[in-house]
Write an enzyme that holds these catalytic residues in place. Structure first.
Site, PDB file in Angstrom:
ATOM      1  N   TRP A 129      -8.803  64.685 -27.215  1.00 39.28           N
ATOM      2  CA  TRP A 129      -9.084  63.376 -27.764  1.00 39.28           C
ATOM      3  C   TRP A 129      -7.691  63.368 -28.339  1.00 39.28           C
ATOM      4  O   TRP A 129      -7.044  64.156 -29.031  1.00 39.28           O
ATOM      5  CB  TRP A 129      -9.920  63.440 -28.718  1.00 39.28           C
ATOM      6  CG  TRP A 129     -10.134  62.233 -29.469  1.00 39.28           C
ATOM      7  CD1 TRP A 129     -10.145  60.927 -28.882  1.00 39.28           C
ATOM      8  CD2 TRP A 129     -10.145  61.829 -30.882  1.00 39.28           C
ATOM      9  NE1 TRP A 129     -10.421  59.952 -29.742  1.00 39.28           N
ATOM     10  CE2 TRP A 129     -10.458  60.508 -31.124  1.00 39.28           C
ATOM     11  CE3 TRP A 129     -10.444  62.714 -31.994  1.00 39.28           C
ATOM     12  CZ2 TRP A 129     -10.614  60.051 -32.216  1.00 39.28           C
ATOM     13  CZ3 TRP A 129     -10.570  62.029 -33.164  1.00 39.28           C
ATOM     14  CH2 TRP A 129     -10.735  60.717 -33.456  1.00 39.28           C
ATOM     15  N   ASP A 210     -15.235  70.080 -33.085  1.00 46.43           N
ATOM     16  CA  ASP A 210     -15.429  68.740 -33.395  1.00 46.43           C
ATOM     17  C   ASP A 210     -16.397  68.166 -32.516  1.00 46.43           C
ATOM     18  O   ASP A 210     -16.439  68.161 -31.520  1.00 46.43           O
ATOM     19  CB  ASP A 210     -13.973  68.088 -33.236  1.00 46.43           C
ATOM     20  CG  ASP A 210     -13.854  66.728 -33.447  1.00 46.43           C
ATOM     21  OD1 ASP A 210     -15.019  66.113 -34.044  1.00 46.43           O
ATOM     22  OD2 ASP A 210     -12.963  65.982 -32.743  1.00 46.43           O
ATOM     23  N   LYS A 246     -21.326  57.810 -32.581  1.00 50.46           N
ATOM     24  CA  LYS A 246     -21.828  57.682 -31.454  1.00 50.46           C
ATOM     25  C   LYS A 246     -23.249  57.826 -31.237  1.00 50.46           C
ATOM     26  O   LYS A 246     -24.124  56.893 -30.799  1.00 50.46           O
ATOM     27  CB  LYS A 246     -21.210  58.494 -30.200  1.00 50.46           C
ATOM     28  CG  LYS A 246     -19.502  58.846 -30.309  1.00 50.46           C
ATOM     29  CD  LYS A 246     -18.822  57.435 -30.093  1.00 50.46           C
ATOM     30  CE  LYS A 246     -17.587  57.490 -30.533  1.00 50.46           C
ATOM     31  NZ  LYS A 246     -16.753  58.804 -30.778  1.00 50.46           N
TER      32      LYS A 246
HETATM   33  N1  PLP Z   1     -13.661  63.713 -32.057  1.00 48.85           N
HETATM   34  C1  PLP Z   1     -13.711  63.256 -30.958  1.00 48.85           C
HETATM   35  C2  PLP Z   1     -13.529  64.290 -29.774  1.00 48.85           C
HETATM   36  C3  PLP Z   1     -13.818  61.850 -30.427  1.00 48.85           C
HETATM   37  O1  PLP Z   1     -14.002  61.546 -29.246  1.00 48.85           O
HETATM   38  C4  PLP Z   1     -14.159  60.982 -31.545  1.00 48.85           C
HETATM   39  C5  PLP Z   1     -14.399  59.610 -31.306  1.00 48.85           C
HETATM   40  O2  PLP Z   1     -14.221  59.173 -30.558  1.00 48.85           O
HETATM   41  C6  PLP Z   1     -14.059  61.595 -32.900  1.00 48.85           C
HETATM   42  C7  PLP Z   1     -13.715  62.939 -33.109  1.00 48.85           C
HETATM   43  C8  PLP Z   1     -14.120  60.727 -34.227  1.00 48.85           C
HETATM   44  O3  PLP Z   1     -14.798  59.459 -34.159  1.00 48.85           O
HETATM   45  P1  PLP Z   1     -15.172  58.815 -35.677  1.00 48.85           P
HETATM   46  O4  PLP Z   1     -14.092  58.985 -36.614  1.00 48.85           O
HETATM   47  O5  PLP Z   1     -15.528  57.525 -35.219  1.00 48.85           O
HETATM   48  O6  PLP Z   1     -16.438  59.625 -35.975  1.00 48.85           O
HETATM   49  O1  TYF Z   2     -12.677  56.355 -26.865  1.00 49.43           O
HETATM   50  C1  TYF Z   2     -12.766  57.272 -27.970  1.00 49.43           C
HETATM   51  O2  TYF Z   2     -12.142  58.382 -27.369  1.00 49.43           O
HETATM   52  C2  TYF Z   2     -12.717  57.148 -29.179  1.00 49.43           C
HETATM   53  C3  TYF Z   2     -14.030  56.086 -29.588  1.00 49.43           C
HETATM   54  O3  TYF Z   2     -15.113  53.927 -34.245  1.00 49.43           O
HETATM   55  C4  TYF Z   2     -14.262  55.567 -30.947  1.00 49.43           C
HETATM   56  O4  TYF Z   2     -11.643  57.115 -29.776  1.00 49.43           O
HETATM   57  C5  TYF Z   2     -15.035  54.629 -30.715  1.00 49.43           C
HETATM   58  C6  TYF Z   2     -15.530  54.060 -32.074  1.00 49.43           C
HETATM   59  C7  TYF Z   2     -14.923  54.637 -33.210  1.00 49.43           C
HETATM   60  C8  TYF Z   2     -13.923  55.736 -33.125  1.00 49.43           C
HETATM   61  C9  TYF Z   2     -13.776  56.194 -31.931  1.00 49.43           C
END
Ligand code: PLP
Ligand code: TYF
Length: 398
Positions: A129, A210, A246
């Protein structure tokens, strides 16, 4: 003032959404950000969340900040990853803290890592990511990659991965995606996880999981925690960032948890107090509304069962769209190799499209995705899947 400030480069994921929103083509499709949509392309508020909302309506948020809601969230969250009957959970030998979703949990951990293991590095799967790089860079922790995806074979490069684990200095920090790897959709098998855990033990590496997509790989929350539980069985010290963005569709609510396993409850209290100290200076305390929702869902067996069913509905829809997309491409007699996308799991399809093909999809078909060819399957619907398949066929024709 500020004359020396120039615009920062756009984030590769939110930049896609911006471009999509500016497009006026009625057939446009956003396959950028990994946010769930229903078959009409609309965002979804889960029924379990509505029920939790009803339960907490009228709650006094001022009281909540100072009450036990935060520890309730942590207690319920750790049960989800380590298992409700696990020794760590029963003994309470973990430091757990509510975090500003998965991103905030990662950021807290990165800061904690630098503070207590100064000079240490973090190893990321290649690719990972994109925000992982930003988070640990801003925490001033040097970043390294370990082999993960095999771009030729389009699967896991397991032997290179194991070699990198063996070759890293003893006691290194590694970030692992326990399920539904973002962006590749490729996870190790159970047997491979056991081998990874074995070599981590030999090398005394620290596994930091993660978990942002628990439930999204298999549709089953326990099954998707299997990798973490293998490490637990093998007696590792584990760190874990959890996100409810998610799997509960709570994106903007920013609910997450950071947990770190410790030798005993005394050490856990010390670690927790240091995490709280870091959080205090960064943002004080996290928002409380979302954690009331999550705690109400996880703490009520009926609402929790409803949640589990709704996770399955989301996952089934995504899998159906993956299958339909492959079928449509086959019907079009696409000569391009799409074999690898069949086995991918989670929210994304790592298509293998080149940046040029991604650009053509955007320019000629108003189909938006990140430049690495990652498609969020959550943006695919019964209504747009054949348009998408046609476009993919057009840009991949020899
Ligand atoms: N870690 C991974 C691998 C992700 O894909 C995401 C979001 O897409 C996150 C962490 C953190 O997302 P959020 O901060 O919305 O929980
Ligand atoms: O598309 C991704 O890899 C993430 C998705 O509040 C996402 O970044 C979607 C909503 C959100 C945080 C991350």
């Amino acid at each position: 003032w500020w004359n020396h400030v120039f615009p920062a480069p756009k984030d590769p994921i939110s930049g896609v959404t911006e471009a999509f929103l500016a497009d006026t083509c009625p057939r446009k499709i956003n396959l950028g950000v990994g946010a769930y949509r229903d078959d009409e392309g609309k965002p979804v508020v889960l029924q379990c969340v509505r029920e939790a909302e009803a339960k907490i309506s009228g709650c006094n948020f001022l009281e909540s900040v100072f009450s036990k809601v935060s520890s309730k969230l942590v207690e319920e969250s750790v049960k989800l990853v380590y298992g409700k009957d696990s020794e760590v959970v029963k003994e309470g030998s973990y430091a757990g803290i509510q975090a500003i979703s998965g991103t905030g949990a990662c950021r807290l951990f990165a800061e904690f890592q630098r503070r207590f293991y100064p000079g240490s590095q973090i190893y990321f799967p290649d690719p990972t990511w994109s925000n992982h790089h930003n988070i640990w860079r801003d925490a001033q922790v040097p970043r390294r990659n370990f082999h993960y995806y095999d771009w030729n074979a389009k699967g896991l490069n397991f032997s290179a991965l194991i070699d990198d684990i063996k070759n890293a200095p003893d006691g290194s920090f590694f970030l692992l995606h326990p399920c539904a790897h973002n962006p590749t959709g490729v996870d190790p098998t159970e047997k491979q996880w056991r081998e990874i855990s074995y070599w981590f033990k030999v090398k005394n590496h620290f596994p930091f999981f993660d978990t942002a997509y628990q439930g999204f790989a298999s549709g089953d929350l326990d099954q998707d925690a299997q990798s973490i539980r293998i490490f637990l069985e093998d007696g590792h010290w584990i760190g874990c960032a959890q996100s409810f963005s998610k799997n509960m569709g709570l994106y903007g609510h920013r609910v997450g948890c950071l947990s770190i396993l410790c030798a005993d409850t005394e050490k856990a209290a010390a670690v927790k107090s240091q995490l709280e100290k870091i959080a205090r200076a960064m943002y004080g305390s996290p928002p409380v509304h979302g954690i009331l929702l999550v705690s109400s869902i996880l703490g009520d067996p009926n609402i929790k069962r409803l949640w589990e069913k709704e996770v399955k509905v989301m996952v089934d829809r995504i899998q159906r769209m993956r299958a339909t997309l492959i079928e449509s491409l086959t019907k079009l007699s696409s000569s391009h190799d799409w074999e690898h996308i069949k086995d991918q799991v989670g929210m994304f399809c790592y298509s293998g499209l080149t940046p040029e093909q991604v650009n053509r999809l955007r320019a000629e078909f108003s189909i938006y995705m990140t430049r690495d060819g990652r498609m969020s399957m959550a943006g695919v619907t019964t209504g747009n899947v054949s348009y998408l398949a046609n476009a993919l066929h057009e840009v991949t024709k020899a």
